[in-house]
Structures are given as structure tokens and as C-alpha cells.
Design a protein around this motif. Sequence first.
Motif, PDB file in Angstrom:
ATOM      1  N   THR A 177       0.822  -1.222   0.000  1.00  0.00           N
ATOM      2  CA  THR A 177       0.000   0.000   0.000  1.00  0.00           C
ATOM      3  C   THR A 177       0.849   1.262   0.000  1.00  0.00           C
ATOM      4  OG1 THR A 177      -1.708  -1.194   1.208  1.00  0.00           O
ATOM      5  CG2 THR A 177      -1.844   1.218   1.222  1.00  0.00           C
ATOM      6  N   ALA A 178       1.912   1.262   0.807  1.00  0.00           N
ATOM      7  CA  ALA A 178       2.762   2.473   0.887  1.00  0.00           C
ATOM      8  C   ALA A 178       3.436   2.751  -0.451  1.00  0.00           C
ATOM      9  CB  ALA A 178       3.809   2.288   1.989  1.00  0.00           C
ATOM     10  N   ASP A 179       3.967   1.670  -1.096  1.00  0.00           N
ATOM     11  CA  ASP A 179       4.625   1.870  -2.393  1.00  0.00           C
ATOM     12  C   ASP A 179       3.627   2.331  -3.440  1.00  0.00           C
ATOM     13  OD1 ASP A 179       6.980   1.102  -1.262  1.00  0.00           O
ATOM     14  OD2 ASP A 179       6.888  -0.978  -1.976  1.00  0.00           O
ATOM     15  N   LEU A 180       2.416   1.760  -3.393  1.00  0.00           N
ATOM     16  CA  LEU A 180       1.401   2.142  -4.377  1.00  0.00           C
ATOM     17  C   LEU A 180       0.977   3.590  -4.181  1.00  0.00           C
ATOM     18  CD1 LEU A 180      -0.229   1.023  -6.723  1.00  0.00           C
ATOM     19  CD2 LEU A 180      -2.012   0.350  -5.104  1.00  0.00           C
ATOM     20  N   THR A 181       0.886   4.016  -2.933  1.00  0.00           N
ATOM     21  CA  THR A 181       0.527   5.411  -2.651  1.00  0.00           C
ATOM     22  C   THR A 181       1.593   6.369  -3.191  1.00  0.00           C
ATOM     23  OG1 THR A 181      -0.669   4.742  -0.664  1.00  0.00           O
ATOM     24  CG2 THR A 181      -0.031   7.067  -0.834  1.00  0.00           C
ATOM     25  N   THR A 182       2.865   5.998  -2.966  1.00  0.00           N
ATOM     26  CA  THR A 182       3.960   6.827  -3.482  1.00  0.00           C
ATOM     27  C   THR A 182       3.967   6.857  -5.008  1.00  0.00           C
ATOM     28  OG1 THR A 182       5.294   6.256  -1.545  1.00  0.00           O
ATOM     29  CG2 THR A 182       6.464   7.130  -3.463  1.00  0.00           C
ATOM     30  N   LEU A 183       3.677   5.695  -5.605  1.00  0.00           N
ATOM     31  CA  LEU A 183       3.685   5.600  -7.063  1.00  0.00           C
ATOM     32  C   LEU A 183       2.594   6.460  -7.685  1.00  0.00           C
ATOM     33  CD1 LEU A 183       4.928   4.171  -9.569  1.00  0.00           C
ATOM     34  CD2 LEU A 183       3.228   2.368  -9.257  1.00  0.00           C
ATOM     35  N   LEU A 184       1.449   6.569  -7.013  1.00  0.00           N
ATOM     36  CA  LEU A 184       0.313   7.306  -7.571  1.00  0.00           C
ATOM     37  C   LEU A 184       0.285   8.767  -7.137  1.00  0.00           C
ATOM     38  CD1 LEU A 184      -2.524   4.626  -7.137  1.00  0.00           C
ATOM     39  CD2 LEU A 184      -1.252   5.190  -9.202  1.00  0.00           C
ATOM     40  N   ALA A 185       1.233   9.151  -6.293  1.00  0.00           N
ATOM     41  CA  ALA A 185       1.240  10.541  -5.819  1.00  0.00           C
ATOM     42  C   ALA A 185       1.424  11.501  -6.995  1.00  0.00           C
ATOM     43  CB  ALA A 185       2.361  10.728  -4.791  1.00  0.00           C
ATOM     44  N   GLY A 186       0.632  12.552  -7.047  1.00  0.00           N
ATOM     45  CA  GLY A 186       0.738  13.548  -8.101  1.00  0.00           C
ATOM     46  C   GLY A 186       0.092  13.151  -9.409  1.00  0.00           C
ATOM     47  N   LYS A 187      -0.508  11.934  -9.458  1.00  0.00           N
ATOM     48  CA  LYS A 187      -1.157  11.492 -10.686  1.00  0.00           C
ATOM     49  C   LYS A 187      -2.604  11.964 -10.691  1.00  0.00           C
ATOM     50  CE  LYS A 187       2.453   9.082 -11.935  1.00  0.00           C
ATOM     51  NZ  LYS A 187       3.597   9.831 -11.499  1.00  0.00           N
ATOM     52  N   LEU A 188      -3.108  12.204 -11.890  1.00  0.00           N
ATOM     53  CA  LEU A 188      -4.477  12.666 -12.063  1.00  0.00           C
ATOM     54  C   LEU A 188      -5.385  11.499 -12.385  1.00  0.00           C
ATOM     55  CD1 LEU A 188      -3.957  15.940 -14.176  1.00  0.00           C
ATOM     56  CD2 LEU A 188      -4.453  15.758 -11.727  1.00  0.00           C
ATOM     57  N   ASP A 189      -6.614  11.552 -11.903  1.00  0.00           N
ATOM     58  CA  ASP A 189      -7.601  10.536 -12.248  1.00  0.00           C
ATOM     59  C   ASP A 189      -7.998  10.693 -13.716  1.00  0.00           C
ATOM     60  OD1 ASP A 189     -10.725   9.664 -12.310  1.00  0.00           O
ATOM     61  OD2 ASP A 189      -9.570   8.485 -10.856  1.00  0.00           O
TER      62      ASP A 189
END
Length: 269
Positions: A177-189
Motif C-alpha cells: 500500500t505504501a509503495d502504491l501510494t507513493t507511485l500514484l502521488a501527483g497522478k491525475l484521475d
Amino acid sequence: MAEDILGDATVITLPLQDDGTVIVKQSDLAKILPTIGTSTGDWIINGTDSGVKAQAPSLTVDSTTGHLMINGQDSGVNVVGPQGIPGVKGDPAVTIKVGSVTTGDTPTVTNSGTATDLTLDFVLPKPVDGKDGDTPTFSIGTVTTGSTAAVQDQVSGTAHTLNFTLPQPDMSAYTNTADLTTLLAGKLDKTSLTGYYTAAQMDTKLSAKADLAMIANIADKDTVQTLSNKVDQLTTQVNSQAQTMVKLQDQINQALAKISTLATSTASK
């Protein structure tokens, strides 16, 4: 007390006891009990051949002469009677074969041949049509997750509803979960990108636009240049977002493929 047992010879003395009995030793019995001679077959009494056979003679009939043979010796006595009167000739052998096999209301077997050459014709009962069966129907009910895979069949008449329980997939081998959160940070839906264009769409829209060199005679060059810079920046941002979305879509597709493989493997077990 002495007793004469064999002729005039006194072979054993049997002492009389006070109670009127005598004591006979096993060694004394061996002296008076007879034995059989191994070569003659006669009774041997006190070591002497009595000349009396202890074994019955073997009796056979000679197949050629019909004489009685005693211990292999021809007695000269004919024990085979004369040939009897021939008996009445027997009936010829009966042959049996299967003729026709048909169906009818009542099972029967009849002989269409002769008394000695039988041909049996069979009439078997007609088959009875069975009752038409009911065709069951199947449908998928609920599909949930649990600790153990299971299928529950809810039956109502001929209708079957299958409720599936699938094991919760173990996602520990994938991005936490932590890695996925970091990976998606700053991404737009995706829904937030509906006002933008893909690189291909932008190329299409800009293909009909005039180059800045063609509009050098426009008085407000600064305004046109500013607009061009903004368009370039917007194009760069769109291209960057498009590349990011492609990478993100690839990662999502890979995760979905792994989940599908795991679910298929679990269902097959």
C-alpha cells in the motif's frame, strides 16, 4: 507267578500284586507283541516268522485274460463275465439354435424346427417409454471472498443457483500500500483528463495551424509568442501526462492479469 504264553516257552514272568494286578514293563511288551516282516509281510512273533500274512493281498484283474491276480500272481480264476446284450440305440443328439427375435405384448419362446434340431424363436416384451425428465437450469448467484473456496447450490424445483466463495487473493507479492501510494502521488484521475487531448489528437488539431513565421507581420508579436509558448507548454504537459497514463495503465493491466491467473488457479483446485 509264571505263565506259559508261547507254547512251551516261558518268555516272561509277571509278578502278581496284592490288589490282583500285574505290572508289565514296556520292555517286556516288546518281547511278546508281534511285528511284521518287511520282506515277507508275515507276522513275526518272538523273533520267529509265523508264516501268516499280516497284510491283505493286493487284488487286480488282468485286462487280457480276465483272471484274478493276487499279489501279481495269476490265480487262474476268471472274474470277468461274458459280453452282455447290446442296449437299445439312443436318440440322436439335439441341436439348438436361435431363430427370430421380435417384440410383442407377451414374451414367448417357440420351436420352429424339429424335435432334434430346435430353432427357438423369441418374442420379447415391447419397451415402455419412460417418463420425460425435467431439465434443470443453472444460474450464478453471489460471488464473494472468504478463507476457503466453496460452491453452494440453492435448489428450488429444477432451478439451481450457484453461490461461489473465492479465497481472498494474497497480494503480498505485489506492490504494498505504501509503495502504491507513493507511485500514484501527483497522478491525475482519468476523469480529470477529459479536457485535455492525447498527443495524436493534439497533432491533428495543430496540423492546420499557421506557423509563427507566417504571421510575423502581426503587430502584437509578443501576444502571439506568448500564446505559442503556452501551447508548447501545454503540449509538453499533455505528452508527459499521456506517457504517465500509459505506464500506469500497463502496471494496472499486469496487476489485473496476475489477479485473474490467481483466481483461475484457485477455482481449478
